[in-house]
Design an enzyme around this catalytic site. Structure first.
Site, PDB file in Angstrom:
ATOM      1  N   ARG A  61       0.803  -1.226   0.000  1.00 35.93           N
ATOM      2  CA  ARG A  61       0.000   0.000   0.000  1.00 35.93           C
ATOM      3  C   ARG A  61       0.833   1.273   0.000  1.00 35.93           C
ATOM      4  O   ARG A  61       0.272   2.356   0.026  1.00 35.93           O
ATOM      5  CB  ARG A  61      -0.960  -0.029   1.210  1.00 35.93           C
ATOM      6  CG  ARG A  61      -0.234   0.029   2.533  1.00 35.93           C
ATOM      7  CD  ARG A  61      -1.097  -0.341   3.721  1.00 35.93           C
ATOM      8  NE  ARG A  61      -2.253   0.496   3.907  1.00 35.93           N
ATOM      9  CZ  ARG A  61      -3.058   0.414   4.989  1.00 35.93           C
ATOM     10  NH1 ARG A  61      -2.813  -0.488   5.936  1.00 35.93           N
ATOM     11  NH2 ARG A  61      -4.096   1.202   5.107  1.00 35.93           N
TER      12      ARG A  61
ATOM     13  N   ASP B 127     -13.113  -9.652   7.001  1.00 34.22           N
ATOM     14  CA  ASP B 127     -13.339  -8.595   7.988  1.00 34.22           C
ATOM     15  C   ASP B 127     -14.809  -8.286   8.201  1.00 34.22           C
ATOM     16  O   ASP B 127     -15.221  -7.919   9.298  1.00 34.22           O
ATOM     17  CB  ASP B 127     -12.712  -7.286   7.479  1.00 34.22           C
ATOM     18  CG  ASP B 127     -11.201  -7.280   7.549  1.00 34.22           C
ATOM     19  OD1 ASP B 127     -10.615  -8.321   7.834  1.00 34.22           O
ATOM     20  OD2 ASP B 127     -10.633  -6.200   7.321  1.00 34.22           O
TER      21      ASP B 127
ATOM     22  N   ASP C 299     -13.297  -3.655  14.392  1.00 32.34           N
ATOM     23  CA  ASP C 299     -14.135  -2.764  13.573  1.00 32.34           C
ATOM     24  C   ASP C 299     -15.611  -3.126  13.748  1.00 32.34           C
ATOM     25  O   ASP C 299     -16.478  -2.247  13.810  1.00 32.34           O
ATOM     26  CB  ASP C 299     -13.773  -2.897  12.090  1.00 32.34           C
ATOM     27  CG  ASP C 299     -12.312  -2.571  11.833  1.00 32.34           C
ATOM     28  OD1 ASP C 299     -11.748  -1.763  12.595  1.00 32.34           O
ATOM     29  OD2 ASP C 299     -11.747  -3.129  10.879  1.00 32.34           O
TER      30      ASP C 299
END
Ligand code: KDG
Length: 313
Positions: free
Chosen positions: A104, A291, A255
Site C-alpha cells: 500500500r 473482515d 471494527d
C-alpha cells in the site's frame, strides 16, 4: 442527514491459508478498517458514507462495487488515475493466527486529503468516525484527519476515534505525537488495552481512562477481545462479557465492535446497550473468514441468542 461519515483507505484483500511461499489459492475481497465500520453500520440500516481514494483500476472498481452493494454511500470517493489501489494479503497461518502483508506504500488511498473530505462533511453528519490508521498513511492523510475532527467538534458532530495502532505503518513515537490532537477532539475513544498507553502515557487501564476523560474525551471504550468490553465515563465504569462463538478469524472484530457500539449510540441505547451490540457484532465477525462478510443485518442481531446447533426453519 447522513448518520455517519468515515474515511480512510479501503484496499483489495486476498485471503489464503499460507505459507504464501507455497503458492496455492487465495480468495479476493476488500478490507479497510473504516470501510468495515461503514459496512457494519449500513447492514444495520444506518446511513453511512465512506470517503477515500482508489486507483482507476480493477481493484478500485472492486472496492467501489462492494461498498455500493453494501449500501455504503461512496459518492464522494475520488478515483485517482495517478496511483494504484492498495492491496493486503491475509495469511491464515495457524488456527486463528493471521499474518498480514501490506502492498500500500504510495497507493491511491494514501493520497487522501482534506480537499477530498471537506465537501463530504456537508451537511454535518451525526457522527464522524476516524481511525489511527489513516494518519499513518501520509502527511496529507494525517492533516485530513486532524482537520476533520477539529471541524466536526466545533460543529457539534460526535467524533468517534479508534486508535487502531498499526506497527507495520509507523513507530509508536510517531503515532503518539500525531494522535494527540485527534484524541483531544474525540467524544468516543476506542482502544484495545495495549493501545491505551500510546494515547494516555499511562499503563494501567483505569488510570489511562481517567486521564483521557480528564483531557475531554467523553467515553473511553476498551476492546478486550475474548474478555468483552468496558466503557469508562465520568460517572460510570460498565463492563460486558464477550458473546461465545467458535472463532474462525479475529481480524475485523475490532471494527465490527465499533460498528455495533456506534449503531447502539445512533439508536439512543444506554452505554451497556451500546457495548452489548458491539460484542454481538464482534462475535459475528470472528465466526468466519473476512473482515466484514459475516456482519449481521438488523433482523439477524438476535441469532446469537438461539441455542447453538439449532436449524432456523
Ligand atoms: O481492522 C481490520 C483491518 O486491519 C484491515 O481491514 C486492514 O485497515 C486495515 C489496516 O490498515 O490494517
Amino acid at each position: 442527514m447522513t448518520d455517519v461519515v468515515t474515511f480512510g483507505e479501503a484496499m483489495a484483500a486476498l485471503h489464503g491459508a499460507g505459507p504464501l511461499r507455497l503458492g496455492g489459492g487465495m480468495s479476493l475481497t476488500i478490507a479497510g478498517s473504516e470501510s468495515n465500520v461503514a459496512i457494519g453500520l449500513a447492514r444495520l440500516g444506518h446511513s453511512a458514507r465512506w470517503v477515500g481514494r482508489i486507483g482507476s483500476d480493477e481493484l478500485g472498481a472492486l472496492v467501489l462495487r462492494t461498498l455500493r452493494a453494501e449500501n455504503v454511500d461512496v459518492a464522494s470517493t475520488v478515483v485517482d488515475a495517478a496511483a494504484q489501489t492498495g492491496l493486503l494479503l491475509f495469511e491464515h497461518r495457524i488456527g486463528d493466527l493471521t499474518r498480514v502483508t501490506y502492498y500500500r506504500k504510495g497507493s491511491a488511498g494514501a493520497h487522501v486529503c482534506w480537499q477530498d473530505l471537506e465537501p463530504a462533511l456537508e451537511p454535518s453528519p451525526k457522527l464522524l468516525h476516524v481511525t489511527g490508521i489513516t494518519p499513518a498513511l501520509s502527511p496529507d492523510a494525517a492533516d485530513a484527519v486532524t482537520r476533520a475532527v477539529t471541524s466536526a467538534r466545533e460543529r457539534g458532530t460526535t467524533v468517534s476515534f479508534d486508535v487502531n495502532f498499526r506497527s507495520r505503518l509507523w513507530h509508536a513515537e510517531q503515532a503518539r505525537a500525531a494522535l494527540r490532537t485527534i484524541v483531544a477532539a474525540a467524544d468516543l475513544l476506542f482502544a484495545s488495552v495495549d493501545e491505551l498507553p500510546l494515547v494516555s502515557d499511562e499503563v494501567d487501564e483505569a488510570t489511562a481512562a481517567s486521564r483521557l476523560l480528564a483531557e475531554g474525551v467523553g467515553a473511553v471504550v476498551v476492546k478486550r477481545g475474548a474478555h468483552g468490553a468496558r466503557a469508562y465515563t465520568r460517572s460510570d465504569v460498565i463492563t460486558v462479557p464477550a458473546r461465545r462463538v467458535a472463532v474462525v478469524d479475529v481480524v475485523g472484530a475490532g471494527d465490527a465492535f465499533v460498528a455495533g457500539y456506534l449503531s447502539g449510540y445512533l439508536d439512543g441505547l444506554d452505554i451497556a446497550g451500546c457495548l452489548d451490540r458491539g460484542t454481538v457484532l464482534g462475535a459475528f465477525a470472528v465466526s468466519r473468514t473476512g473482515d466484514w462478510e459475516a456482519l449481521p443485518t438488523r433482523d439477524e442481531l438476535a441469532l446469537l441468542d438461539i441455542a447453538s446447533g439449532t436449524t432456523v426453519r
